[in-house]
Enzyme design. Structure first.
Site, short mmCIF file in Angstrom:
data_model
loop_
_atom_site.label_atom_id
_atom_site.label_comp_id
_atom_site.label_asym_id
_atom_site.label_seq_id
_atom_site.Cartn_x
_atom_site.Cartn_y
_atom_site.Cartn_z
N GLY A 185 0.75 -1.24 0.06
CA GLY A 185 0.02 -0.11 0.06
C GLY A 185 0.98 1.10 -0.05
N SER A 186 2.15 1.11 -0.23
CA SER A 186 3.04 2.41 0.00
C SER A 186 2.98 3.18 -1.51
CB SER A 186 4.52 1.78 0.44
OG SER A 186 5.03 1.00 -0.52
N LYS A 192 3.04 3.03 -8.74
CA LYS A 192 3.17 4.38 -7.90
C LYS A 192 4.28 5.15 -8.51
CE LYS A 192 -0.51 3.13 -5.42
NZ LYS A 192 -1.54 3.99 -5.20
N ASP A 233 0.48 6.52 -10.70
CA ASP A 233 -0.39 7.16 -9.86
C ASP A 233 0.45 7.78 -8.79
OD1 ASP A 233 -2.19 7.81 -7.59
OD2 ASP A 233 -2.79 5.56 -7.29
N GLU A 277 -10.49 9.08 -5.75
CA GLU A 277 -10.43 8.26 -4.42
C GLU A 277 -10.59 9.27 -3.39
OE1 GLU A 277 -6.40 6.94 -3.21
OE2 GLU A 277 -6.57 6.66 -5.28
N HIS A 286 -11.68 3.32 -7.60
CA HIS A 286 -10.61 3.17 -6.68
C HIS A 286 -10.99 1.96 -5.76
CE1 HIS A 286 -8.68 4.04 -2.65
NE2 HIS A 286 -7.79 3.61 -3.23
#
Length: 443
Positions: free
Chosen positions: A24-25, A222, A250, A305, A355
């Site tokens: 999730g980082s 990411k 993202d 989101e 999301h």
């Protein structure tokens, strides 16, 4: 048949230590512990069915959401479920217009996250009592009933009740065929699980290779912390997946507006379909500026989101500030508010790509996007739903992915019910998992 009076609402702080593995980082949230304020509502009906709802958080602060849920609980307690769903717009307005807690919103922030958790539990209870998954409950509703669930306050300059009714009535055409298609093929998904910012290159390569073997064709990476690091990681992924597969990026709100344009101009060579959350989620005009600069490079803007409510989405659409709209099942005011955003997106012909990175978000949002295809958008062009392969084992009715697609849930409810054993073990701070971790930190 809807039945029972609600006599109990409980809420617990449930946290999973995902930061230990870097799961999730991203560029802004470097060490998240995927968490939820987990709401359970009970009625006096003999069936004993419970409604379960969540809102998603990242660890610290979940206790604040729990307090907000408790502050709203009196709106639910001692209410007949049939009275709530019989005037769902009125009940939504009641929850969001309570004069005192509204001051710490309104319809945004912690109080709105709490609203989502409570309403998600109500929708779960309603669908369970009807013996249908939420997506099917929505698909089977007549357009006027659907419209009656929506609070149109602040958006009638873009979407009126009449507009919404017209969209939903048009969506009746071909609905049965689209439902059959979803049941057979599922809704297309993309994966974010390969390329969290905290992952090593070896982990990234390993997960990407496995995803390719599993049939994934759409990948998100990411970006935003370090440009040269982004270039290296994007090159690794693009080399592995090839140009024929889809890549998204993202930034999780990392950049100022000029920085976003400059940074993405240097990443444009990797042919991303979109850059997600390039700047502050509140900066509508900033998103519009970035969009104007990047669309000629073939890069769309995706955001949503962390958009507080339907009003922010209205303005993003009015300003032509996004090419992909990302609803969230726990940031907005549950199904009710998401319905209004799906309908606005349809009116502006902007694809919705939800999301779903977070505990339980995949489970919830699958219902909304499957309904959207069957009853609203009737299109899969440039549409996909995020999938993250974390923590599904803690849910009683986990999401099912086949051929890189969400298969429509068949169990009644909103897929929000967690396993009681998981809740007890991960309750903060007294659950078994956290007792051990906190004791280790003290030593």
């Amino acid at each position: 048949m809807v039945r029972g009076r609600i006599f109990r609402l409980s809420v617990r702080d449930v946290r999973f230590p995902t930061s230990l593995g870097g799961h999730g980082s991203d560029a802004m949230h470097t060490d998240p512990d995927y968490s939820a304020a987990y709401v359970v509502i009970e009625t006096d009906a003999e069936d004993g069915i419970k409604g379960c709802g969540i809102t998603f958080t990242l660890g610290k602060g979940t206790e604040v959401v729990v307090c907000a849920v408790n502050a709203l609980a009196h709106h639910v307690l001692n209410k007949d479920l049939k009275d709530i769903v019989g005037d769902f717009r009125g009940f939504y307005r009641q929850l969001t217009s309570d004069g005192q807690p509204r001051w710490i919103g309104p319809e945004k922030g912690v109080v709105h996250l709490a609203t989502a958790a409570v309403l998600n539990a109500v929708w779960d209870l309603w669908a369970k009592q009807e013996g249908k998954p939420v997506w099917k409950l929505l698909v089977d509703m007549d357009p006027r009933t659907l419209v009656s669930c929506i609070d149109f306050r602040y958006i009638t300059d873009v979407l009126t009740e009449e507009d919404a009714l017209e969209i939903l009535q048009k969506g009746q055409v071909g609905k049965k065929e689209r439902e059959k298609q979803m049941l057979a093929q599922g809704y297309p998904a993309y994966t974010t699980s390969c390329a969290w910012l905290g992952y090593s290159d070896d982990t990234l390569k390993q997960l990407c290779a496995q995803a390719l073997k599993d049939g994934w064709t759409r990948f998100k990476v990411k970006v935003g912390a370090d440009l040269q690091d982004d270039v290296r990681r994007c090159q690794i992924i693009r080399d592995m997946i090839g140009l024929e597969k889809t890549l998204m990026m993202d930034a999780n709100q990392r950049w100022d507006v000029p920085e976003a344009v400059e940074w993405m101009s240097k990443l444009a060579k990797f042919k991303p379909l979109w850059i997600e959350e390039p700047t502050s989620p509140d900066d509508i005009l900033g998103h519009a500026t970035i969009s104007k600069a990047l669309v000629p490079l073939g890069i769309g803007i995706a955001t949503g989101e962390q958009c507080h409510n339907r009003v922010i989405f209205k303005q993003l659409l009015q300003a032509k500030a996004l090419q992909f709209l990302q609803i969230d099942s726990c940031r907005l005011g549950s199904v009710n508010e998401n319905l209004s955003v799906l309908l606005m997106a349809k009116k502006f012909e902007i694809p919705v790509c939800p999301h779903a990175g977070g505990v339980g978000l995949c489970e919830l949002v699958q219902h909304l996007i499957i309904f959207d295809y069957i009853s609203v958008s009737a299109s899969l062009e440039n549409r996909m739903c995020e999938y993250v392969d974390h923590l599904h084992e803690h849910f009683k009715y986990p999401v099912m992915i086949q051929r890189a697609s969400y298969m429509p849930p068949k169990d009644p409810g909103y897929s929000t019910e967690m396993k009681e054993e998981s809740v007890k073990k991960h309750q903060y701070p007294d659950g078994e998992v956290w007792k051990k971790l906190l004791a280790a930190q003290e030593n």
